[in-house]
Write a protein that holds these residues in place. Structure first.
Motif, PDB file in Angstrom:
ATOM      1  N   VAL A  65     -27.568  54.116  -6.330  1.00  0.00           N
ATOM      2  CA  VAL A  65     -28.961  54.071  -5.893  1.00  0.00           C
ATOM      3  C   VAL A  65     -28.972  53.818  -4.390  1.00  0.00           C
ATOM      4  O   VAL A  65     -28.310  52.897  -3.908  1.00  0.00           O
ATOM      5  N   ASP A  66     -29.725  54.633  -3.646  1.00  0.00           N
ATOM      6  CA  ASP A  66     -29.757  54.445  -2.202  1.00  0.00           C
ATOM      7  C   ASP A  66     -30.723  53.328  -1.801  1.00  0.00           C
ATOM      8  O   ASP A  66     -31.371  52.712  -2.648  1.00  0.00           O
ATOM      9  N   ARG A  67     -30.794  53.057  -0.513  1.00  0.00           N
ATOM     10  CA  ARG A  67     -31.625  51.957  -0.007  1.00  0.00           C
ATOM     11  C   ARG A  67     -33.110  52.156  -0.283  1.00  0.00           C
ATOM     12  O   ARG A  67     -33.882  51.222  -0.257  1.00  0.00           O
ATOM     13  N   LYS A  68     -33.506  53.393  -0.522  1.00  0.00           N
ATOM     14  CA  LYS A  68     -34.915  53.690  -0.815  1.00  0.00           C
ATOM     15  C   LYS A  68     -35.212  53.614  -2.309  1.00  0.00           C
ATOM     16  O   LYS A  68     -36.329  53.865  -2.735  1.00  0.00           O
ATOM     17  N   GLY A  69     -34.195  53.281  -3.099  1.00  0.00           N
ATOM     18  CA  GLY A  69     -34.378  53.170  -4.541  1.00  0.00           C
ATOM     19  C   GLY A  69     -34.232  54.482  -5.295  1.00  0.00           C
ATOM     20  O   GLY A  69     -34.534  54.546  -6.480  1.00  0.00           O
ATOM     21  N   MET A  70     -33.738  55.510  -4.622  1.00  0.00           N
ATOM     22  CA  MET A  70     -33.547  56.810  -5.264  1.00  0.00           C
ATOM     23  C   MET A  70     -32.168  56.876  -5.920  1.00  0.00           C
ATOM     24  O   MET A  70     -31.164  56.499  -5.303  1.00  0.00           O
ATOM     25  N   ILE A  71     -32.121  57.353  -7.144  1.00  0.00           N
ATOM     26  CA  ILE A  71     -30.845  57.527  -7.834  1.00  0.00           C
ATOM     27  C   ILE A  71     -30.161  58.759  -7.241  1.00  0.00           C
ATOM     28  O   ILE A  71     -30.693  59.864  -7.286  1.00  0.00           O
ATOM     29  N   ARG A  72     -28.991  58.543  -6.653  1.00  0.00           N
ATOM     30  CA  ARG A  72     -28.240  59.634  -6.029  1.00  0.00           C
ATOM     31  C   ARG A  72     -27.186  60.214  -6.967  1.00  0.00           C
ATOM     32  O   ARG A  72     -26.779  61.361  -6.812  1.00  0.00           O
ATOM     33  N   ALA A  73     -26.720  59.417  -7.918  1.00  0.00           N
ATOM     34  CA  ALA A  73     -25.731  59.899  -8.885  1.00  0.00           C
ATOM     35  C   ALA A  73     -25.783  58.982 -10.096  1.00  0.00           C
ATOM     36  O   ALA A  73     -26.206  57.832  -9.999  1.00  0.00           O
ATOM     37  N   GLN A  74     -25.370  59.530 -11.233  1.00  0.00           N
ATOM     38  CA  GLN A  74     -25.302  58.729 -12.443  1.00  0.00           C
ATOM     39  C   GLN A  74     -24.243  59.283 -13.372  1.00  0.00           C
ATOM     40  O   GLN A  74     -23.907  60.461 -13.293  1.00  0.00           O
ATOM     41  N   GLY A  75     -23.734  58.410 -14.209  1.00  0.00           N
ATOM     42  CA  GLY A  75     -22.724  58.842 -15.158  1.00  0.00           C
ATOM     43  C   GLY A  75     -22.751  57.967 -16.386  1.00  0.00           C
ATOM     44  O   GLY A  75     -23.090  56.783 -16.318  1.00  0.00           O
ATOM     45  N   PHE A  76     -22.427  58.558 -17.523  1.00  0.00           N
ATOM     46  CA  PHE A  76     -22.388  57.831 -18.789  1.00  0.00           C
ATOM     47  C   PHE A  76     -20.949  57.698 -19.241  1.00  0.00           C
ATOM     48  O   PHE A  76     -20.172  58.644 -19.153  1.00  0.00           O
ATOM     49  N   LYS A  94     -18.434  45.095  -0.632  1.00  0.00           N
ATOM     50  CA  LYS A  94     -19.414  44.062  -0.273  1.00  0.00           C
ATOM     51  C   LYS A  94     -19.667  43.936   1.228  1.00  0.00           C
ATOM     52  O   LYS A  94     -20.782  43.619   1.633  1.00  0.00           O
ATOM     53  N   ASP A  95     -18.688  44.211   2.058  1.00  0.00           N
ATOM     54  CA  ASP A  95     -18.879  44.088   3.499  1.00  0.00           C
ATOM     55  C   ASP A  95     -19.403  45.375   4.144  1.00  0.00           C
ATOM     56  O   ASP A  95     -19.593  45.425   5.356  1.00  0.00           O
ATOM     57  N   SER A  96     -19.659  46.391   3.324  1.00  0.00           N
ATOM     58  CA  SER A  96     -20.148  47.663   3.858  1.00  0.00           C
ATOM     59  C   SER A  96     -21.650  47.841   3.631  1.00  0.00           C
ATOM     60  O   SER A  96     -22.179  48.923   3.845  1.00  0.00           O
ATOM     61  N   GLY A  97     -22.313  46.791   3.170  1.00  0.00           N
ATOM     62  CA  GLY A  97     -23.745  46.877   2.922  1.00  0.00           C
ATOM     63  C   GLY A  97     -24.081  47.464   1.565  1.00  0.00           C
ATOM     64  O   GLY A  97     -25.232  47.772   1.281  1.00  0.00           O
ATOM     65  N   VAL A  98     -23.084  47.618   0.700  1.00  0.00           N
ATOM     66  CA  VAL A  98     -23.290  48.174  -0.634  1.00  0.00           C
ATOM     67  C   VAL A  98     -23.300  47.033  -1.641  1.00  0.00           C
ATOM     68  O   VAL A  98     -22.424  46.172  -1.615  1.00  0.00           O
ATOM     69  N   THR A  99     -24.292  47.039  -2.523  1.00  0.00           N
ATOM     70  CA  THR A  99     -24.368  46.038  -3.578  1.00  0.00           C
ATOM     71  C   THR A  99     -23.886  46.658  -4.879  1.00  0.00           C
ATOM     72  O   THR A  99     -24.379  47.701  -5.287  1.00  0.00           O
ATOM     73  N   TYR A 108     -17.802  58.737  -2.054  1.00  0.00           N
ATOM     74  CA  TYR A 108     -19.197  59.125  -2.258  1.00  0.00           C
ATOM     75  C   TYR A 108     -20.133  57.951  -1.969  1.00  0.00           C
ATOM     76  O   TYR A 108     -21.120  58.105  -1.230  1.00  0.00           O
ATOM     77  N   VAL A 109     -19.832  56.787  -2.503  1.00  0.00           N
ATOM     78  CA  VAL A 109     -20.678  55.616  -2.278  1.00  0.00           C
ATOM     79  C   VAL A 109     -20.738  55.279  -0.794  1.00  0.00           C
ATOM     80  O   VAL A 109     -21.819  55.023  -0.245  1.00  0.00           O
ATOM     81  N   LYS A 110     -19.607  55.322  -0.132  1.00  0.00           N
ATOM     82  CA  LYS A 110     -19.593  55.034   1.312  1.00  0.00           C
ATOM     83  C   LYS A 110     -20.369  56.070   2.101  1.00  0.00           C
ATOM     84  O   LYS A 110     -21.038  55.728   3.082  1.00  0.00           O
ATOM     85  N   SER A 111     -20.341  57.323   1.649  1.00  0.00           N
ATOM     86  CA  SER A 111     -21.106  58.347   2.371  1.00  0.00           C
ATOM     87  C   SER A 111     -22.604  58.135   2.197  1.00  0.00           C
ATOM     88  O   SER A 111     -23.369  58.307   3.150  1.00  0.00           O
ATOM     89  N   VAL A 112     -23.038  57.755   1.018  1.00  0.00           N
ATOM     90  CA  VAL A 112     -24.463  57.456   0.794  1.00  0.00           C
ATOM     91  C   VAL A 112     -24.874  56.259   1.638  1.00  0.00           C
ATOM     92  O   VAL A 112     -25.909  56.273   2.301  1.00  0.00           O
ATOM     93  N   ALA A 113     -24.037  55.224   1.651  1.00  0.00           N
ATOM     94  CA  ALA A 113     -24.340  54.026   2.445  1.00  0.00           C
ATOM     95  C   ALA A 113     -24.355  54.338   3.928  1.00  0.00           C
ATOM     96  O   ALA A 113     -25.212  53.857   4.674  1.00  0.00           O
ATOM     97  N   GLY A 114     -23.433  55.187   4.370  1.00  0.00           N
ATOM     98  CA  GLY A 114     -23.335  55.538   5.776  1.00  0.00           C
ATOM     99  C   GLY A 114     -24.498  56.353   6.295  1.00  0.00           C
ATOM    100  O   GLY A 114     -24.837  56.291   7.477  1.00  0.00           O
ATOM    101  N   ARG A 115     -25.134  57.094   5.407  1.00  0.00           N
ATOM    102  CA  ARG A 115     -26.294  57.897   5.795  1.00  0.00           C
ATOM    103  C   ARG A 115     -27.547  57.039   5.963  1.00  0.00           C
ATOM    104  O   ARG A 115     -28.551  57.505   6.445  1.00  0.00           O
ATOM    105  N   GLY A 116     -27.460  55.795   5.517  1.00  0.00           N
ATOM    106  CA  GLY A 116     -28.628  54.938   5.588  1.00  0.00           C
ATOM    107  C   GLY A 116     -29.725  55.409   4.658  1.00  0.00           C
ATOM    108  O   GLY A 116     -30.887  55.045   4.819  1.00  0.00           O
ATOM    109  N   ALA A 117     -29.343  56.206   3.678  1.00  0.00           N
ATOM    110  CA  ALA A 117     -30.325  56.762   2.732  1.00  0.00           C
ATOM    111  C   ALA A 117     -30.930  55.678   1.885  1.00  0.00           C
ATOM    112  O   ALA A 117     -30.419  54.634   1.705  1.00  0.00           O
TER     113      ALA A 117
END
Length: 100
Positions: free
Chosen positions: A67-78, A12-17, A91-100
């Motif tokens: 889902v990245d900040r632009k609304g693109m699905i970067r990964a999914q799993g069932f 929550k404090d890393s900008g990830v929802t 992985y989530v932190k790397s996506v968040a860190g890229r500002g993607a």
């Protein structure tokens, strides 16, 4: 859902929802009761009509999406996922860190 809560707390404090979308046909009151009973603090919008589930191509529950900040699905799993695993968190932190 406990791992969803723990992932929410870590991220929550890393900008990830972190959220869980309820598709329970019983609606908002049922989802609210579960959230309160378990003292969950992550977001849990209700998608009774399954509009979001269809848009995302969900094939069952649980489905997990990154889902990245632009609304693109970067990964999914069932199926059940360990949202607390080192690999998932990195992985989530790397996506968040890229500002993607």
């Amino acid at each position: 859902m406990p791992s969803v809560q723990r992932a929410h707390e870590v991220l929550k404090d890393s900008g990830v929802t972190v959220l869980a979308i309820s598709i329970d046909g019983a609606g908002v009151q049922a989802a609210k009761a579960v959230m309160e009973e378990s003292d969950y603090s992550f977001l849990a919008p209700v998608d009774q009509s399954m509009a979001v589930a269809r848009q995302f191509g969900a094939r069952g529950v649980p489905m997990t999406y990154v889902v990245d900040r632009k609304g693109m699905i970067r990964a999914q799993g069932f199926g059940p996922m360990d949202l607390e695993s080192k690999e998932f968190m990195n992985y989530v932190k790397s996506v968040a860190g890229r500002g993607a």
